[in-house]
Design a protein around this motif. Structure first.
Motif, PDB file in Angstrom:
ATOM      1  N   TYR A 230      59.574 -21.167  23.706  1.00 46.68           N
ATOM      2  CA  TYR A 230      60.927 -21.476  24.137  1.00 46.68           C
ATOM      3  C   TYR A 230      61.309 -20.548  25.289  1.00 46.68           C
ATOM      4  CZ  TYR A 230      60.916 -24.170  19.838  1.00 46.68           C
ATOM      5  OH  TYR A 230      60.591 -25.073  18.857  1.00 46.68           O
ATOM      6  N   HIS A 236      58.957 -20.746  17.238  1.00 46.31           N
ATOM      7  CA  HIS A 236      59.968 -20.832  16.189  1.00 46.31           C
ATOM      8  C   HIS A 236      59.496 -20.174  14.900  1.00 46.31           C
ATOM      9  CE1 HIS A 236      57.971 -24.958  16.541  1.00 46.31           C
ATOM     10  NE2 HIS A 236      57.437 -24.455  15.438  1.00 46.31           N
ATOM     11  N   ASP A 280      56.944 -16.092  13.345  1.00 48.96           N
ATOM     12  CA  ASP A 280      56.137 -17.052  14.107  1.00 48.96           C
ATOM     13  C   ASP A 280      54.675 -17.126  13.651  1.00 48.96           C
ATOM     14  OD1 ASP A 280      58.427 -16.209  15.466  1.00 48.96           O
ATOM     15  OD2 ASP A 280      57.632 -16.826  17.390  1.00 48.96           O
ATOM     16  N   VAL A 304      65.590 -19.251  17.813  1.00 52.74           N
ATOM     17  CA  VAL A 304      65.371 -19.926  19.090  1.00 52.74           C
ATOM     18  C   VAL A 304      66.731 -20.189  19.717  1.00 52.74           C
ATOM     19  CG1 VAL A 304      63.225 -21.035  18.332  1.00 52.74           C
ATOM     20  CG2 VAL A 304      65.403 -22.230  18.041  1.00 52.74           C
ATOM     21  N   SER A 307      69.628 -23.155  18.280  1.00 56.43           N
ATOM     22  CA  SER A 307      68.923 -23.582  17.075  1.00 56.43           C
ATOM     23  C   SER A 307      69.608 -24.778  16.411  1.00 56.43           C
ATOM     24  CB  SER A 307      68.818 -22.412  16.090  1.00 56.43           C
ATOM     25  OG  SER A 307      70.112 -21.900  15.782  1.00 56.43           O
TER      26      SER A 307
END
Length: 319
Positions: A230, A236, A280, A304, A307
């Motif tokens: 991201y 994520h 992650d 993130v 979200s």
């Protein structure tokens, strides 16, 4: 990862990838067991991790395979940890001598608004940095709370860090939350945990689960259907949060956006309690975490940007 992304989003990289500081090697002490907390009572085959201030107290060497970590955050700050498997031939000293200086200088420049100078410093990042592999970790944990996660570790050398920001914007990694962990070829021989709640996280579908979460102790499986970078240049994850009321979702959604240099700083929003999770992992990998649920309002959220819009903020009620 490409440096061009940093030019477009100059603040994003500092939130997640600042890997720095000086870490002391300590043997983890087992704190006094909290009565009534099953996570803290159930220490069979578990590796204790303790933070009292800005450090990780944990054994230096682990066996490969499935490892369960009980993270006791005894400090006054929200913390987490993530394992980063180092490329062959790279050790913690390489981080300190080759990676810390350009990142730390760039971070200071960005905080002062000197974007061009900060971007110039980032050109000095060593190439081996882009071969670091993420192996999960324990999700966000509020002060004076305990969390439990189970991860599969391959043999090798790992960096273990926390990159939440201080109120002044500096990452906890700058303050001492970086430690080298050696994972041996010898295996724990532990079996993969059995779960009673299953979560899937993916780029397109967000966080999804169909199991009812009731009052009591649950082990939650997190399957990473896919993974992507991201704006933060990382992927994520899944974090468990208890909320005092539903209106806090907007504050939580903003705070957890580490791509914003003014967010992801302690303290977390009032009324938000982080209870761990799984950091992650790469596509197709699975991690586990456990929690003791009392009646109330909860959420699963990924670290993130935006979200909520991505379907990675899901609230639920435990009766």
């Amino acid at each position: 990862m490409h440096l061009f992304k940093w030019i477009i989003l100059p603040f994003a990289i500092l939130s997640i990838l600042l890997i720095s500081c000086k870490s002391e090697t300590k043997t983890a002490e087992v704190p006094e067991i909290q009565q009534g907390n099953k996570i803290d009572r159930d220490r069979k085959n578990a590796v204790d991790v303790i933070t009292r201030s800005m450090e990780f107290q944990i054994v230096d060497t682990l066996k490969s395979g499935w490892n369960t970590f009980v993270y006791n955050n005894l400090s006054n700050e929200t913390h987490f940890f993530i394992f980063e498997k180092l490329p062959e031939g790279i050790r913690l000293e390489n981080y300190k001598n080759e990676l810390v200086p350009p990142f730390e200088f760039a971070f200071e420049q960005f905080l002062e608004g000197n974007i061009e100078s900060g971007m110039k410093a980032l050109e000095q990042i060593p190439k081996w940095f882009y071969d670091v592999e993420l192996y999960g970790g324990v999700g966000l944990v509020s002060p004076k709370h305990t969390a439990r996660s189970t991860l599969f570790l391959d043999p090798g050398y790992y960096a273990m860090e926390c990159y939440i920001r201080m109120p002044n914007g500096k990452a906890h990694a700058f303050m001492g939350m970086l430690k080298e962990i050696v994972v041996l070829k010898e295996s724990t021989a532990h079996k993969e945990p059995e779960s009673d709640v299953d979560i899937t996280i993916s780029t397109l579908e967000g966080i999804s689960f169909h199991d009812e979460i009731t009052q009591g102790y649950h082990t939650i499986k997190v399957f990473f259907k896919d993974q992507q970078q991201y704006e933060t240049l990382l992927g994520h994850d899944v974090n468990l949060v208890r909320l005092e009321n539903l209106s806090l979702t907007d504050s939580l959604n903003s705070w957890i956006n580490a791509a914003d240099i003014n967010q992801f700083r302690t303290p977390a929003p009032h009324g938000v309690t982080f209870l761990g999770g799984v950091n992650d992992l790469s596509a197709g990998k699975t991690g586990y975490f456990s929690a003791d649920f009392s009646p109330g309002l909860y959420a699963f959220i990924s670290e993130v940007p935006q979200s909520k819009a991505k379907g990675m903020l899901k609230t639920f009620i435990v009766d």
